[in-house]
Design a protein around this motif. Structure first.
Motif, PDB file in Angstrom:
ATOM      1  N   VAL A   1      63.856  34.591  51.176  1.00 26.88           N
ATOM      2  CA  VAL A   1      62.557  34.966  50.628  1.00 26.88           C
ATOM      3  C   VAL A   1      62.629  34.860  49.114  1.00 26.88           C
ATOM      4  O   VAL A   1      63.686  35.035  48.505  1.00 26.88           O
ATOM      5  N   ARG A   2      61.492  34.544  48.531  1.00 23.41           N
ATOM      6  CA  ARG A   2      61.366  34.520  47.067  1.00 23.41           C
ATOM      7  C   ARG A   2      60.450  35.669  46.679  1.00 23.41           C
ATOM      8  O   ARG A   2      59.306  35.738  47.122  1.00 23.41           O
ATOM      9  N   HIS A   3      60.987  36.562  45.876  1.00 21.59           N
ATOM     10  CA  HIS A   3      60.344  37.837  45.571  1.00 21.59           C
ATOM     11  C   HIS A   3      59.610  37.736  44.245  1.00 21.59           C
ATOM     12  O   HIS A   3      60.205  37.362  43.231  1.00 21.59           O
ATOM     13  N   GLU A   4      58.327  38.068  44.269  1.00 17.71           N
ATOM     14  CA  GLU A   4      57.579  38.080  43.026  1.00 17.71           C
ATOM     15  C   GLU A   4      58.142  39.140  42.089  1.00 17.71           C
ATOM     16  O   GLU A   4      58.823  40.069  42.515  1.00 17.71           O
ATOM     17  N   HIS A   5      57.863  38.982  40.816  1.00 16.24           N
ATOM     18  CA  HIS A   5      58.491  39.804  39.776  1.00 16.24           C
ATOM     19  C   HIS A   5      58.553  41.272  40.164  1.00 16.24           C
ATOM     20  O   HIS A   5      57.554  41.874  40.556  1.00 16.24           O
ATOM     21  N   ARG A   6      59.725  41.845  40.055  1.00 16.11           N
ATOM     22  CA  ARG A   6      59.961  43.213  40.501  1.00 16.11           C
ATOM     23  C   ARG A   6      59.626  44.208  39.395  1.00 16.11           C
ATOM     24  O   ARG A   6      60.070  44.072  38.260  1.00 16.11           O
ATOM     25  N   THR A   7      58.852  45.229  39.755  1.00 16.89           N
ATOM     26  CA  THR A   7      58.529  46.293  38.815  1.00 16.89           C
ATOM     27  C   THR A   7      59.765  47.154  38.579  1.00 16.89           C
ATOM     28  O   THR A   7      60.440  47.550  39.529  1.00 16.89           O
TER      29      THR A   7
END
Length: 328
Positions: free
Chosen positions: A254-260
């Motif tokens: 999976v490619r994870h959108e920018h993590r907070t």
């Protein structure tokens, strides 16, 4: 929905034994006010294919996607209603309460699942085309497995939804800026999840899979875990206590959108959940998870990198004689 074959010649794309049993997969995605990222996640699930791994290609499969809306108010339901019909998509809405959270939402999805294999995702993940095939292949290798897939972190930036709708294209996504930190841990330990006594801690339900009967046998997720953190580790711990083994699937990506970044509120929730985890399972290796606190607390700086801390966690658990059923 049935996964498609590769666009390679049939002799290369389909090396499964004749008559291989078909697997039914239920993909469960909890969401809360994440309409845009959820749509990208669902678009990527349109393009799943059978895996290509020589004689170990894995079983054919069909799949359904279950979205559990945990009280969103951002138009998620309208987006789902207009989503392309070629995805076998089910949607359920849970009113927001003080019990809301990923554990409750995933249990609601589990109650609707028809597949023998359950794959869990978060709404801010985009999956690669052989994502489901890799999970199915790992489970075909033996019964009672808990599988964690690989997570890549993306830079900030928009996604090209139009391109994603027509096929998976890395150019439609921001660039990858960080790999999966667990892989550095494996290098430090010279082992992987199946060799670790603390492997259960590293099963992250942003990308994981479980036999549905095993989930049901342990009662699913503990819904008293609310807020951020550890509901997935606690589930994996119970499964391993019951005889399951943990495995890492580096090709289930999976490619994870920018993590907070972790906030003070998230850290307080993690501490509360850890205390609950310890009350439920008063074992030394469970309490030892406190070792991660400096790496999570936004007001402190950890003495070392995350992978150094995780390696110390594993080594200490081994010295304590931890054996939750999988370290052989």
């Amino acid at each position: 929905m049935t996964a498609t074959e590769d666009d390679r010649p049939h002799s290369q794309a389909d090396t499964r034994p004749p008559g291989a049993a078909q697997v039914r997969i239920s993909v469960i995605i909890p969401t809360f006010n994440a309409r845009t990222t959820l749509r990208c996640c669902l678009l990527s699930l349109l393009h799943q294919r059978f895996g290509v791994h020589g004689s170990d290609a894995g079983p054919p499969f069909t799949y359904e996607v279950i979205v559990v809306d945990d009280g969103s108010s951002d138009g998620t339901s309208e987006m789902i209603a207009q989503f392309p019909s070629r995805l076998d998509l089910r949607y359920t809405f849970l009113p927001r309460t003080d019990r809301s959270g990923r554990a409750r939402a995933r249990n609601a999805g589990l109650a609707l699942a028809t597949g023998g294999l359950v794959v869990t995702l978060d709404a801010d993940q985009v999956v690669e085309p052989h994502f489901l095939a890799e999970h199915a292949r790992l489970h075909a290798g033996g019964p009672g497995r808990v599988v964690a897939g690989r997570r890549l972190q993306l830079a900030d930036g928009p996604m090209d939804e139009a391109r994603l709708e027509h096929g998976f294209d890395p150019q439609a996504l921001p660039p990858v800026v960080r790999g999966d930190e667990r892989e550095q841990l494996f290098r430090l330990l010279d082992s992987s999840l199946e060799d670790m006594v603390t492997g259960w801690h590293h099963v992250w339900t942003c990308n994981a899979s479980f036999p549905r009967d095993r989930l049901e046998a342990v009662g699913g997720f503990d819904e008293t875990f609310t807020g951020w953190g550890l509901e997935d580790a606690e589930l994996a711990y119970r499964l391993v206590q019951g005889g399951a083994t943990t495995h890492f699937a580096p090709s289930a990506v999976v490619r994870h959108e920018h993590r907070t970044p972790v906030t003070a509120d998230m850290y307080r929730e993690w501490c509360r959940n850890l205390a609950h985890f310890v009350r439920r399972h008063p074992a030394p290796e469970v309490r030892l998870q406190e070792i991660f606190a400096p790496a999570i607390d936004p007001d402190r700086s950890a003495p070392g990198t995350w992978d150094d801390i995780a390696a110390e966690f594993e080594h200490t658990a081994r010295r304590l004689g931890a054996d939750p059923g999988q370290h052989r």
